[in-house]
Write an enzyme that holds these catalytic residues in place. Structure first.
Site, PDB file in Angstrom:
ATOM      1  N   SER A  73       0.942  -1.275   0.029  1.00  0.00           N
ATOM      2  CA  SER A  73      -0.111   0.133  -0.096  1.00  0.00           C
ATOM      3  C   SER A  73       1.055   1.248   0.019  1.00  0.00           C
ATOM      4  CB  SER A  73      -0.948  -0.025   1.186  1.00  0.00           C
ATOM      5  OG  SER A  73      -1.708   1.054   1.412  1.00  0.00           O
ATOM      6  N   LYS A 110      -1.211  -0.981  -4.464  1.00  0.00           N
ATOM      7  CA  LYS A 110      -2.297  -0.175  -4.032  1.00  0.00           C
ATOM      8  C   LYS A 110      -1.775   1.155  -3.791  1.00  0.00           C
ATOM      9  CE  LYS A 110      -4.914   0.124   0.485  1.00  0.00           C
ATOM     10  NZ  LYS A 110      -5.633  -0.538   1.482  1.00  0.00           N
ATOM     11  N   LYS A 127      -2.999   5.149  -2.765  1.00  0.00           N
ATOM     12  CA  LYS A 127      -3.753   5.961  -2.035  1.00  0.00           C
ATOM     13  C   LYS A 127      -4.321   7.126  -2.734  1.00  0.00           C
ATOM     14  CE  LYS A 127      -4.100   3.983   1.986  1.00  0.00           C
ATOM     15  NZ  LYS A 127      -5.344   3.469   2.590  1.00  0.00           N
ATOM     16  N   ASP A 187      -7.069   3.269  -3.211  1.00  0.00           N
ATOM     17  CA  ASP A 187      -7.816   3.405  -2.029  1.00  0.00           C
ATOM     18  C   ASP A 187      -8.008   4.615  -1.548  1.00  0.00           C
ATOM     19  OD1 ASP A 187      -8.877   3.298   0.465  1.00  0.00           O
ATOM     20  OD2 ASP A 187      -7.407   2.036   1.493  1.00  0.00           O
ATOM     21  N   GLU A 196     -11.152   1.105  -3.579  1.00  0.00           N
ATOM     22  CA  GLU A 196     -11.494   0.723  -2.272  1.00  0.00           C
ATOM     23  C   GLU A 196     -12.077   1.854  -1.631  1.00  0.00           C
ATOM     24  OE1 GLU A 196      -8.115  -0.745  -0.258  1.00  0.00           O
ATOM     25  OE2 GLU A 196      -9.021  -0.756   1.915  1.00  0.00           O
ATOM     26  N   ASP A 233     -14.045  -1.070   2.819  1.00  0.00           N
ATOM     27  CA  ASP A 233     -13.262  -1.283   3.948  1.00  0.00           C
ATOM     28  C   ASP A 233     -13.997  -0.454   5.022  1.00  0.00           C
ATOM     29  OD1 ASP A 233     -11.220  -0.692   5.945  1.00  0.00           O
ATOM     30  OD2 ASP A 233      -9.693   0.311   4.516  1.00  0.00           O
ATOM     31  N   LYS A 249     -10.670  -6.182   7.873  1.00  0.00           N
ATOM     32  CA  LYS A 249      -9.859  -5.730   8.962  1.00  0.00           C
ATOM     33  C   LYS A 249     -10.079  -6.023  10.008  1.00  0.00           C
ATOM     34  CE  LYS A 249      -8.047  -1.822   7.083  1.00  0.00           C
ATOM     35  NZ  LYS A 249      -7.591  -0.215   6.963  1.00  0.00           N
ATOM     36  N   GLY A 265      -4.763  -4.192   6.349  1.00  0.00           N
ATOM     37  CA  GLY A 265      -3.737  -3.739   7.222  1.00  0.00           C
ATOM     38  C   GLY A 265      -3.767  -2.247   7.866  1.00  0.00           C
TER      39      GLY A 265
HETATM   40  O1  OSB Z   1      -7.377   2.053   4.237  1.00  0.00           O
HETATM   41  O2  OSB Z   1      -6.381   0.280   4.235  1.00  0.00           O
HETATM   42  C1  OSB Z   1      -6.343   1.380   4.641  1.00  0.00           C
HETATM   43  C2  OSB Z   1      -3.321   2.304   6.661  1.00  0.00           C
HETATM   44  C3  OSB Z   1      -3.662   2.908   7.779  1.00  0.00           C
HETATM   45  C4  OSB Z   1      -5.046   3.099   7.722  1.00  0.00           C
HETATM   46  C5  OSB Z   1      -6.074   2.687   6.831  1.00  0.00           C
HETATM   47  C6  OSB Z   1      -5.344   1.930   5.769  1.00  0.00           C
HETATM   48  C7  OSB Z   1      -3.821   1.734   5.611  1.00  0.00           C
HETATM   49  C8  OSB Z   1      -3.338   0.863   4.420  1.00  0.00           C
HETATM   50  C9  OSB Z   1      -2.083   0.239   4.930  1.00  0.00           C
HETATM   51  O3  OSB Z   1      -3.832   1.134   3.545  1.00  0.00           O
HETATM   52  C10 OSB Z   1      -1.977  -1.125   4.846  1.00  0.00           C
HETATM   53  C11 OSB Z   1      -0.841  -1.680   5.382  1.00  0.00           C
HETATM   54  O4  OSB Z   1       0.348  -1.853   4.586  1.00  0.00           O
HETATM   55  O5  OSB Z   1      -0.625  -2.020   6.764  1.00  0.00           O
HETATM   56 MG    MG Z   2      -8.630   1.161   2.897  1.00  0.00          MG
END
Ligand code: OSB
Ligand code: MG
Length: 374
Positions: free
Chosen positions: A140, A166, A168, A193, A218, A243, A267, A295
């Site tokens: 991510s 992924k 953001k 995401d 996402e 999510d 999650k 995560g």
């Molecule tokens: O939306 O999945 C999410 C991290 C912090 C809060 C929300 C998210 C995330 C990540 C990181 O996308 C996922 C990871 O590598 O742990």
């Molecule tokens: Mg997410």
């Protein structure tokens, strides 16, 4: 087994690089580490609530309050038979799933150790095929200062062996980024995401991504919304993943009933732990939707438990579980490495979480500690 003592650590660890999402930037990761003691065994749990209420309403401080004033007093001295027992003992507290998940994780760990099983084996007991040995993972990537830098970060992670990217996104950091990433890396599974940063009025923006062959989008819409996602879904070609909106089995049933998503990111912290996560897994699997494990920049303690959940048979897509070095130079538990040849991480097989916690380093990164005895 009697739950004799629980230790709570308020931890702050430096991240190897800042992590920026549509709701903010993290430089250091704050979280709580929980140790549950009984009959000579120690079960570990990680509460992934952070220093700000950007992802959800909980923070490390609210989780400390809920755990120390309500949840821990309710479970100390209880006779723990199976991990599901803690659900009832925590039910007088409404909400606060991230706080509850720390206890839930420790209860799975300690009972798996008692049974001589790995966390994954214990979790996978209802399934004849058992847990997978390796699970598919992806990386991510937070919001970067420029598109060029993002492409360089993607290239670096592909070079490390990550097979799914992924990115953001947030308003203004969306279509152009997605087009540039797709153009630069034509065959790579790429997903976006949004962490709830858009509204249904942005449907044309997501329609403009229809030809980018995205693995999924996402959580584009509200963090409590399920209905508008069900309206967006038929308007776009990219698979839609939820999510933030899915907090429970109940939300999962609603999302499935109104066809609000193609995929769910399970999650465990967001749904209060591994027992609820497994029920969501079962519902999603029966409905034939895509499933993967999300995560929250976990340390090795949380990561091992994520790997166990990702090893269940209904998990069909790569999970957000990266190698230890992705976030930490020096973690508090056994490191996890990427199997670069197939973008997987090997699921631990030792009793419980199957990791070694580095107690000396845990003490170094602990800002505050409290012990609660029965
Ligand atoms: O939306 O999945 C999410 C991290 C912090 C809060 C929300 C998210 C995330 C990540 C990181 O996308 C996922 C990871 O590598 O742990
Ligand atoms: Mg997410």
């Amino acid at each position: 087994m009697k739950i004799e003592r629980i230790d709570l650590h308020f931890v702050s660890m430096p991240l190897v690089s800042p992590f920026t999402t549509s709701f903010g930037t993290e430089l250091d990761r704050q979280c709580l580490i929980l140790a549950m003691h009984g009959e000579g065994l120690t079960g570990w749990g990680e509460c992934v609530a952070t220093n700000d209420p950007g992802y959800c309403y909980e923070t490390a401080v609210t989780a400390w309050h809920i755990l120390s004033d309500f949840l821990i007093p309710n479970i100390l001295g209880k006779d723990l038979q199976e991990p599901e027992d803690v659900i009832g003992w925590m039910s007088s507290v409404r909400g606060h799933p991230l706080a509850k998940a720390a206890i839930d994780q420790a209860a799975w760990d300690i009972t798996a150790q008692r049974d001589g099983l790995s966390f994954a084996q214990k979790l996978a007991q209802p399934y004849p095929e058992g847990p997978k040995e390796r699970v598919k993972v992806g990386v991510s990537i937070g919001i970067q200062p420029s598109i060029e830098q993002t492409l360089a970060v993607i290239e670096r992670h592909l070079g490390e062996g990550y097979g799914r990217i992924k990115l953001k996104i947030r308003p203004g950091w969306d279509l152009e980024l997605a087009r540039a990433a797709r153009a630069a890396f034509p065959g790579v599974p790429i997903m976006l995401d949004a962490n709830s940063a858009f509204t249904l009025a942005d449907a044309p923006l997501f329609q403009a991504m229809d030809d980018l062959d995205l693995l999924m989008i996402e959580q584009p819409l509200g963090y409590e919304d399920i209905y508008d996602h069900s309206r967006l879904r038929p308007l776009i070609k990219s698979p839609l993943c939820l999510d933030e909106s899915i907090h429970s089995v109940g939300h999962t049933r609603l999302a499935l009933a109104i066809n609000a998503c193609d995929i769910i990111n399970i999650k465990p912290a967001r749904v209060g732990g591994w027992t609820e996560s497994r029920q969501i897994h079962d519902l999603g699997r029966a409905a034939g939707i895509g499933l993967w494990i999300g995560g929250m920049l976990e340390t090795g303690i949380g990561r091992s438990a994520q790997l166990a959940l990702a090893s269940l048979p209904g998990i069909t897509l790569p999970s957000d579980i990266s190698a230890t070095s992705r976030y930490y130079d020096h973690d508090i538990a056994t490191a996890f490495y990427l199997n670069a040849e197939d973008s997987t991480i090997t699921v631990p097989t030792g009793p419980g979480l199957g990791i070694e916690v580095d107690q000396a380093h845990l003490t170094e990164v602990t800002l505050k500690k409290e012990s609660f005895s029965a």
